[in-house]
Design a protein around this motif. Structure first.
Motif, PDB file in Angstrom:
ATOM      1  N   ASN A 126       0.830  -1.097   0.012  1.00 60.37           N
ATOM      2  CA  ASN A 126      -0.027   0.159   0.013  1.00 60.37           C
ATOM      3  C   ASN A 126       0.837   1.241  -0.036  1.00 60.37           C
ATOM      4  OD1 ASN A 126      -2.414  -1.526   0.032  1.00 60.37           O
ATOM      5  ND2 ASN A 126      -2.019  -1.906   2.166  1.00 60.37           N
ATOM      6  N   THR A 127       1.992   1.127  -0.767  1.00 60.94           N
ATOM      7  CA  THR A 127       2.771   2.396  -0.700  1.00 60.94           C
ATOM      8  C   THR A 127       2.988   2.847  -2.172  1.00 60.94           C
ATOM      9  OG1 THR A 127       4.673   0.985  -0.743  1.00 60.94           O
ATOM     10  CG2 THR A 127       4.227   2.014   1.108  1.00 60.94           C
ATOM     11  N   ARG A 128       3.582   3.999  -2.624  1.00 61.07           N
ATOM     12  CA  ARG A 128       3.651   4.339  -3.942  1.00 61.07           C
ATOM     13  C   ARG A 128       5.044   4.029  -4.019  1.00 61.07           C
ATOM     14  NH1 ARG A 128      -0.013   7.926  -5.874  1.00 61.07           N
ATOM     15  NH2 ARG A 128       1.420   8.970  -6.960  1.00 61.07           N
ATOM     16  N   ILE A 129       5.289   3.394  -5.534  1.00 64.58           N
ATOM     17  CA  ILE A 129       6.564   3.079  -6.130  1.00 64.58           C
ATOM     18  C   ILE A 129       6.684   3.803  -7.555  1.00 64.58           C
ATOM     19  CG2 ILE A 129       7.763   0.807  -6.915  1.00 64.58           C
ATOM     20  CD1 ILE A 129       6.812   0.883  -4.163  1.00 64.58           C
ATOM     21  N   PHE A 130       7.800   4.209  -7.696  1.00 66.60           N
ATOM     22  CA  PHE A 130       8.297   4.400  -9.148  1.00 66.60           C
ATOM     23  C   PHE A 130       9.522   3.554  -9.542  1.00 66.60           C
ATOM     24  CE2 PHE A 130      11.087   7.329 -11.533  1.00 66.60           C
ATOM     25  CZ  PHE A 130      10.394   7.736 -12.754  1.00 66.60           C
ATOM     26  N   ASP A 131       9.102   2.912 -10.779  1.00 64.58           N
ATOM     27  CA  ASP A 131       9.879   2.014 -11.338  1.00 64.58           C
ATOM     28  C   ASP A 131      10.401   2.730 -12.535  1.00 64.58           C
ATOM     29  OD1 ASP A 131      11.258  -0.365 -12.250  1.00 64.58           O
ATOM     30  OD2 ASP A 131       9.265  -1.173 -13.027  1.00 64.58           O
ATOM     31  N   MET A 132      11.737   3.104 -12.421  1.00 64.59           N
ATOM     32  CA  MET A 132      12.492   4.003 -13.100  1.00 64.59           C
ATOM     33  C   MET A 132      13.114   3.093 -14.327  1.00 64.59           C
ATOM     34  SD  MET A 132      15.706   6.593 -12.451  1.00 64.59           S
ATOM     35  CE  MET A 132      14.874   7.849 -11.687  1.00 64.59           C
ATOM     36  N   MET A 133      13.194   3.488 -15.408  1.00 67.66           N
ATOM     37  CA  MET A 133      13.594   2.913 -16.747  1.00 67.66           C
ATOM     38  C   MET A 133      13.338   1.620 -16.725  1.00 67.66           C
ATOM     39  SD  MET A 133      17.649   4.454 -16.067  1.00 67.66           S
ATOM     40  CE  MET A 133      18.325   4.054 -17.922  1.00 67.66           C
ATOM     41  N   SER A 134      12.049   1.357 -16.710  1.00 64.82           N
ATOM     42  CA  SER A 134      11.287  -0.191 -16.765  1.00 64.82           C
ATOM     43  C   SER A 134      10.960  -0.490 -18.060  1.00 64.82           C
ATOM     44  CB  SER A 134      10.172   0.102 -15.874  1.00 64.82           C
ATOM     45  OG  SER A 134       9.509  -1.192 -15.776  1.00 64.82           O
ATOM     46  N   LYS A 193       6.188  15.077  -8.543  1.00 64.59           N
ATOM     47  CA  LYS A 193       5.832  15.922  -7.281  1.00 64.59           C
ATOM     48  C   LYS A 193       7.170  15.493  -6.493  1.00 64.59           C
ATOM     49  CE  LYS A 193       1.016  16.522  -8.004  1.00 64.59           C
ATOM     50  NZ  LYS A 193      -0.350  16.413  -7.068  1.00 64.59           N
ATOM     51  N   ASP A 194       7.450  16.682  -5.543  1.00 65.50           N
ATOM     52  CA  ASP A 194       8.613  16.404  -4.528  1.00 65.50           C
ATOM     53  C   ASP A 194       7.705  15.369  -3.659  1.00 65.50           C
ATOM     54  OD1 ASP A 194       9.879  18.218  -5.905  1.00 65.50           O
ATOM     55  OD2 ASP A 194       9.626  19.848  -4.251  1.00 65.50           O
ATOM     56  N   GLN A 195       8.563  14.630  -3.049  1.00 68.25           N
ATOM     57  CA  GLN A 195       8.269  13.464  -1.963  1.00 68.25           C
ATOM     58  C   GLN A 195       7.044  12.851  -2.402  1.00 68.25           C
ATOM     59  OE1 GLN A 195       8.300  15.253   1.900  1.00 68.25           O
ATOM     60  NE2 GLN A 195      10.264  16.583   1.303  1.00 68.25           N
ATOM     61  N   GLU A 196       6.812  12.218  -3.604  1.00 66.63           N
ATOM     62  CA  GLU A 196       5.710  11.685  -3.995  1.00 66.63           C
ATOM     63  C   GLU A 196       5.791   9.938  -3.694  1.00 66.63           C
ATOM     64  OE1 GLU A 196       2.704  11.737  -7.974  1.00 66.63           O
ATOM     65  OE2 GLU A 196       4.760  12.575  -8.057  1.00 66.63           O
ATOM     66  N   PRO A 204      24.354  10.526 -13.935  1.00 70.46           N
ATOM     67  CA  PRO A 204      23.680  10.056 -12.965  1.00 70.46           C
ATOM     68  C   PRO A 204      23.551  10.895 -11.838  1.00 70.46           C
ATOM     69  CG  PRO A 204      25.760   9.058 -13.297  1.00 70.46           C
ATOM     70  CD  PRO A 204      25.512   9.983 -14.481  1.00 70.46           C
ATOM     71  N   GLU A 205      24.243  11.783 -11.560  1.00 67.93           N
ATOM     72  CA  GLU A 205      24.447  12.960 -10.481  1.00 67.93           C
ATOM     73  C   GLU A 205      23.083  13.519 -10.520  1.00 67.93           C
ATOM     74  OE1 GLU A 205      28.548  13.131 -12.187  1.00 67.93           O
ATOM     75  OE2 GLU A 205      26.323  12.987 -12.973  1.00 67.93           O
ATOM     76  N   ALA A 206      22.735  14.063 -11.497  1.00 68.29           N
ATOM     77  CA  ALA A 206      21.506  14.877 -11.597  1.00 68.29           C
ATOM     78  C   ALA A 206      20.214  13.702 -11.508  1.00 68.29           C
ATOM     79  CB  ALA A 206      21.410  15.435 -13.148  1.00 68.29           C
ATOM     80  N   VAL A 207      20.169  12.568 -12.019  1.00 71.77           N
ATOM     81  CA  VAL A 207      19.123  11.597 -11.915  1.00 71.77           C
ATOM     82  C   VAL A 207      19.074  11.370 -10.444  1.00 71.77           C
ATOM     83  CG1 VAL A 207      18.321   9.463 -12.563  1.00 71.77           C
ATOM     84  CG2 VAL A 207      19.120  10.922 -14.310  1.00 71.77           C
ATOM     85  N   PHE A 208      20.040  11.074  -9.709  1.00 73.26           N
ATOM     86  CA  PHE A 208      20.051  10.864  -8.296  1.00 73.26           C
ATOM     87  C   PHE A 208      19.447  11.752  -7.542  1.00 73.26           C
ATOM     88  CE2 PHE A 208      21.540   6.828  -9.575  1.00 73.26           C
ATOM     89  CZ  PHE A 208      22.027   5.739  -8.862  1.00 73.26           C
ATOM     90  N   SER A 209      20.006  13.189  -7.855  1.00 76.38           N
ATOM     91  CA  SER A 209      18.989  14.056  -7.372  1.00 76.38           C
ATOM     92  C   SER A 209      17.831  14.180  -7.319  1.00 76.38           C
ATOM     93  CB  SER A 209      19.797  15.423  -7.763  1.00 76.38           C
ATOM     94  OG  SER A 209      21.116  15.614  -7.486  1.00 76.38           O
ATOM     95  N   GLU A 210      17.072  13.758  -8.420  1.00 79.62           N
ATOM     96  CA  GLU A 210      15.721  13.732  -8.702  1.00 79.62           C
ATOM     97  C   GLU A 210      15.119  12.265  -7.915  1.00 79.62           C
ATOM     98  OE1 GLU A 210      13.460  15.615 -11.282  1.00 79.62           O
ATOM     99  OE2 GLU A 210      14.810  16.661 -10.076  1.00 79.62           O
ATOM    100  N   ILE A 254      11.963  12.946  -5.266  1.00 78.01           N
ATOM    101  CA  ILE A 254      10.737  12.585  -5.157  1.00 78.01           C
ATOM    102  C   ILE A 254      10.288  11.571  -4.106  1.00 78.01           C
ATOM    103  CG2 ILE A 254      10.482  12.861  -7.880  1.00 78.01           C
ATOM    104  CD1 ILE A 254      11.128   9.883  -8.141  1.00 78.01           C
ATOM    105  N   LEU A 255      11.399  11.028  -3.504  1.00 78.39           N
ATOM    106  CA  LEU A 255      11.255  10.187  -2.346  1.00 78.39           C
ATOM    107  C   LEU A 255      10.574  10.842  -1.022  1.00 78.39           C
ATOM    108  CD1 LEU A 255      14.477   7.899  -2.285  1.00 78.39           C
ATOM    109  CD2 LEU A 255      12.083   7.124  -2.598  1.00 78.39           C
ATOM    110  N   LYS A 256       9.657  10.349  -0.517  1.00 75.67           N
ATOM    111  CA  LYS A 256       9.436  10.779   0.869  1.00 75.67           C
ATOM    112  C   LYS A 256      10.491  10.456   1.932  1.00 75.67           C
ATOM    113  CE  LYS A 256       4.405   9.138   0.026  1.00 75.67           C
ATOM    114  NZ  LYS A 256       3.394   8.484   0.457  1.00 75.67           N
ATOM    115  N   PRO A 257      10.535  11.133   3.010  1.00 76.53           N
ATOM    116  CA  PRO A 257      11.689  11.235   4.025  1.00 76.53           C
ATOM    117  C   PRO A 257      11.156   9.826   4.644  1.00 76.53           C
ATOM    118  CG  PRO A 257      10.530  13.313   4.433  1.00 76.53           C
ATOM    119  CD  PRO A 257       9.680  12.470   3.162  1.00 76.53           C
TER     120      PRO A 257
END
Length: 214
Positions: free
Chosen positions: A48-56, A104-107, A123-129, A133-136
């Motif tokens: 029941n959490t929100r997942i982002f599957d990057m480069m899927s 969105k931020d912290q999504e 990768p530095e820019a992508v890891f900043s992203e 978008i990650l929640k704390p």
């Protein structure tokens, strides 16, 4: 950590969209790797959490017994993403042209990247992203093996050892202030490389995991 310009180069420097213009309905690692990845997801992700599957692609290797609130997919081939039954939504974007995610931020509670980190030129820019978008307390899981589209992997990945690639991904996390110290998972055959093909040794499994500080 900052990669030098020559370390970001690819043997095939044509637009990545052209390379991924046709779908590949195959898996790029063996069943042993996939099982280890699914097991890792079972242990580290929460229902029941929100997942982002990057480069899927057309499969996400998520555990079938878990239900998630939302799974957002991203990739370079819309036909592959449309075939993926896990995704609630997806978008197509070339991160080497534009690393800024339309999110969105912290999504998200988790960001996943499976066997694709070797293709990131910034990768530095992508890891900043990923951090943005990650929640704390959210988790990022970057998994990879020793396979790749050689002509599309960046120079620093192509020309280094598997151990050095692990350190490279650790460095990507460390380049962004606010990530926890990266955790490393390494599982590979004890059979010497020269004999692995004859012994039927499976793909090595690497994962680098970090959390956004709470």
């Amino acid at each position: 950590m900052l990669l030098r310009p020559n370390q970001r180069t690819k043997l095939d420097d044509t637009n990545d969209k052209l390379f991924y213009d046709y779908p590949r309905f195959v898996t790029h690692v063996d069943e042993g790797f996939i099982k280890q990845l699914t097991d890792l997801y079972s242990q580290r992700l929460k229902s029941n959490t929100r997942i982002f599957d990057m480069m899927s692609s057309w499969v996400s290797h998520l555990p079938s017994e878990m239900e998630f609130a939302h799974i957002e997919g991203h990739g370079l081939n819309a036909e592959e993403l449309a075939r993926n039954p896990c995704l609630d939504n997806y978008f197509v974007q070339n991160l080497n042209e534009n690393p800024k995610l339309p999110l969105k931020d912290q999504e998200f509670d988790a960001v996943l990247n499976c066997v694709s980190v070797q293709y990131l030129q910034y990768p530095e820019a992508v890891f900043s992203e990923i951090y943005r978008i990650l929640k704390p307390g959210g988790i990022a899981i970057i998994s990879f093996s020793n396979r790749m589209f050689f002509q599309k992997a960046i120079q620093v990945w192509r020309e280094n050892s598997e151990a050095t690639r692990v350190e490279l991904v650790k460095g990507y996390f460390k380049s962004v202030e606010g990530f926890s110290s990266p955790e490393i998972i390494i599982r590979r055959s004890s059979v010497p490389n020269v004999f692995q093909w004859f012994a039927g040794a499976g793909d090595p499994f690497y994962a680098v995991i970090a959390q956004r500080d709470s």
